[in-house]
Design a protein around this motif. Structure first.
Motif, PDB file in Angstrom:
ATOM      1  N   LEU A 133      -3.822  -6.253  -4.020  1.00 28.83           N
ATOM      2  CA  LEU A 133      -3.252  -5.299  -4.727  1.00 28.83           C
ATOM      3  C   LEU A 133      -4.618  -4.496  -5.373  1.00 28.83           C
ATOM      4  O   LEU A 133      -4.755  -3.253  -5.428  1.00 28.83           O
ATOM      5  CB  LEU A 133      -2.284  -6.038  -5.792  1.00 28.83           C
ATOM      6  N   ASP A 151       0.752  -1.197  -0.025  1.00 28.62           N
ATOM      7  CA  ASP A 151       0.138  -0.174  -0.141  1.00 28.62           C
ATOM      8  C   ASP A 151       0.812   1.254  -0.009  1.00 28.62           C
ATOM      9  O   ASP A 151       0.474   2.112  -0.928  1.00 28.62           O
ATOM     10  CB  ASP A 151      -0.916  -0.206   1.086  1.00 28.62           C
ATOM     11  N   ARG A 183       4.092  -5.870 -10.281  1.00 28.79           N
ATOM     12  CA  ARG A 183       2.570  -6.466 -10.214  1.00 28.79           C
ATOM     13  C   ARG A 183       1.842  -5.351 -10.685  1.00 28.79           C
ATOM     14  O   ARG A 183       0.954  -5.988 -11.325  1.00 28.79           O
ATOM     15  CB  ARG A 183       2.371  -6.872  -8.797  1.00 28.79           C
ATOM     16  N   LEU A 184       2.031  -4.263 -10.455  1.00 22.81           N
ATOM     17  CA  LEU A 184       1.063  -3.088 -10.821  1.00 22.81           C
ATOM     18  C   LEU A 184       0.878  -3.080 -12.320  1.00 22.81           C
ATOM     19  O   LEU A 184      -0.033  -3.030 -13.083  1.00 22.81           O
ATOM     20  CB  LEU A 184       1.399  -1.790 -10.268  1.00 22.81           C
ATOM     21  N   LEU A 196      -2.048  -3.726 -14.790  1.00 26.68           N
ATOM     22  CA  LEU A 196      -2.510  -2.732 -15.913  1.00 26.68           C
ATOM     23  C   LEU A 196      -2.564  -3.578 -17.215  1.00 26.68           C
ATOM     24  O   LEU A 196      -3.307  -3.186 -18.082  1.00 26.68           O
ATOM     25  CB  LEU A 196      -1.694  -1.351 -15.865  1.00 26.68           C
ATOM     26  N   VAL A 237       6.128  -4.664  -6.095  1.00 26.75           N
ATOM     27  CA  VAL A 237       5.014  -3.969  -6.177  1.00 26.75           C
ATOM     28  C   VAL A 237       4.776  -3.328  -7.582  1.00 26.75           C
ATOM     29  O   VAL A 237       3.710  -3.388  -8.250  1.00 26.75           O
ATOM     30  CB  VAL A 237       4.689  -2.988  -4.833  1.00 26.75           C
ATOM     31  N   VAL A 238       5.694  -2.660  -7.781  1.00 28.55           N
ATOM     32  CA  VAL A 238       5.645  -2.004  -9.250  1.00 28.55           C
ATOM     33  C   VAL A 238       5.576  -3.169 -10.351  1.00 28.55           C
ATOM     34  O   VAL A 238       4.569  -2.691 -11.243  1.00 28.55           O
ATOM     35  CB  VAL A 238       6.868  -0.980  -9.363  1.00 28.55           C
ATOM     36  N   VAL A 276       2.159   1.800  -3.605  1.00 31.43           N
ATOM     37  CA  VAL A 276       1.242   2.324  -4.325  1.00 31.43           C
ATOM     38  C   VAL A 276       0.779   3.842  -4.223  1.00 31.43           C
ATOM     39  O   VAL A 276       0.631   4.689  -5.061  1.00 31.43           O
ATOM     40  CB  VAL A 276      -0.276   1.739  -4.339  1.00 31.43           C
ATOM     41  N   GLN A 285      -5.871  -2.041  -2.761  1.00 31.56           N
ATOM     42  CA  GLN A 285      -5.087  -0.860  -2.732  1.00 31.56           C
ATOM     43  C   GLN A 285      -5.321   0.052  -4.073  1.00 31.56           C
ATOM     44  O   GLN A 285      -5.268   1.270  -3.986  1.00 31.56           O
ATOM     45  CB  GLN A 285      -3.503  -1.172  -2.766  1.00 31.56           C
ATOM     46  N   LEU A 286      -5.255  -0.467  -5.258  1.00 33.03           N
ATOM     47  CA  LEU A 286      -5.462   0.400  -6.510  1.00 33.03           C
ATOM     48  C   LEU A 286      -6.919   0.904  -6.566  1.00 33.03           C
ATOM     49  O   LEU A 286      -6.871   2.125  -6.991  1.00 33.03           O
ATOM     50  CB  LEU A 286      -5.191  -0.651  -7.766  1.00 33.03           C
TER      51      LEU A 286
END
Lengths: 257, 257
Positions: free
Chosen positions: B47, A8, B13-14, B18, B10-11, A11, B50-51
């Motif tokens: 995730l 979190d 996975r983000l 997307l 995390v980046v 993000v 959070q997004l």
């Protein structure tokens, strides 16, 4: 790592980094970006490294960074805002050519007008194009039209939450909104700039609720206004029809509460 | 947390999340999204939470998710791709109105053509609008034009790295590219679809390098082609001039190697 508590935080930092860029700050040094984002320089450098590696930011020869092409690419492939904007584009172009004044497309988003598109003349486009930025809801014709044609519950909720600031600018906003619903368009003099008049018309869904609004800004007292209102209403109806014929789901814009 | 090793994960996975969305997958269940992204369901749910909280994804009444309006907003405020697209828009509209065929704007990006804009007729816009998607470089007129007018080092590097696949479609691509540079436009029959012909012209900077290319797709053997090429070259020159007069920095597109 799967259970890392910091997802979190990452993000959150990512969003703060992306928020530092706008039309007046399209390219920033990492230090300036860190200050604007309120991040320690060391964290900013590390995050920038990760984002550049994934193409979400671009780093230039001078070391400064800007939003990356990959970020645009990922967003453009499946964005309902971009789809709406694209469907509306030919109609906005018509208004812009016929009325020869700045033409805007906006939606209701978090109590404000989010500008999806803004056209001026080709040679001036970049200066006028504050696309992606926000305008105050109850102080723009676009916003008043969106508010007038919002779902009753959304409108009443917003009027109550924002009652104090609205009272500073409107004696009886409910009456004004009813007037807009009756006439199918709105026009206000000197809301933000005393020298201009704004006018807008709603782009409605099949239930008569605003999906978006199309508006123009003309010099105050311009004689073009009555015919411009007709052109705006015509363009708004064209966009409504094109949206109904498209596969766009207006609810995907999550702009209506 | 400032030194958490998981920021990069995390980046990563983000970006994978997307990437799961495109024009044919604009709204996905979290489970389907997790499968497409290759993420464990539990990580995906965390995730997504959070997004959604930060507005980068929107969650709908049926539980499915799509790209969030906030993501579009952050990207649109400072995107050189969006700026280029906006400046080119009136000229693309002219081509689209005059030639009445699909009209596209593309740039060179990671050895492919990234489609920045694609216009058809208003009523068909949503179906044709695969904006944000990619086309093969050496098998489209847009790509051949971009390659012909790339910096020499960029072109030679690319021709060497992709030599094998290029040889499968071109006997002497350097000669073809020289021909394109000489004529200021390219036209190829049946590159992707045997029933169509593509044509494109380069949008050049002051050094004569392609910033982008504008192209059309017409039915194969169409008699409109010679005059269409003139229209394309005219529009491309108009866009070049509008870009030179704007504050857009072509290098910010990081599309030219």
């Amino acid at each position: 790592m799967a259970n890392s508590p910091s997802g979190d935080a990452v993000v959150d930092r990512l969003v703060r980094v992306l928020e530092t860029f706008d039309s007046r700050h399209a390219r920033l040094s990492v230090g300036a970006m860190a200050r604007r984002a309120g991040l320690p320089r060391s964290s900013a450098y590390r995050l920038v490294g990760q984002l550049v590696e994934h193409g979400l930011l671009s780093q230039h020869d001078d070391g400064r960074v800007s939003l990356g092409l990959r970020l645009w690419e990922l967003t453009a492939r499946a964005s309902s805002a971009a789809d709406l904007s694209r469907i509306a584009q030919p109609y906005l172009e018509d208004v812009n050519q016929v009325i020869r004044q700045h033409t805007q497309l906006g939606i209701l988003h978090e109590d404000e007008v989010l500008v999806l598109e803004r056209l001026s003349r080709p040679e001036a486009a970049i200066n006028q194009a504050h696309v992606g930025e926000r305008l105050p809801l109850h102080r723009t014709s676009l916003g008043m039209v969106l508010l007038a044609h919002a779902a009753d519950s959304v409108r009443e909720d917003l009027l109550e939450r924002r009652a104090a600031e609205i009272a500073a600018h409107h004696r009886d906003i409910r009456r004004e909104l009813a007037h807009i619903r009756q006439h199918g368009c709105a026009t206000f003099d000197g809301f933000i700039d005393p020298e201009t008049t704004g006018a807008a018309a709603p782009i409605l869904d099949s239930r008569g609720r605003a999906i978006a609004a199309v508006g123009i800004v003309v010099p105050r007292g311009s004689e073009v206004l009555p015919s411009a209102l007709m052109a705006l209403r015509t363009a708004a109806r064209g966009i409504s029809r094109a949206l109904a014929a498209s596969s766009l789901d207006p609810d995907a814009l999550d702009a209506r509460g």
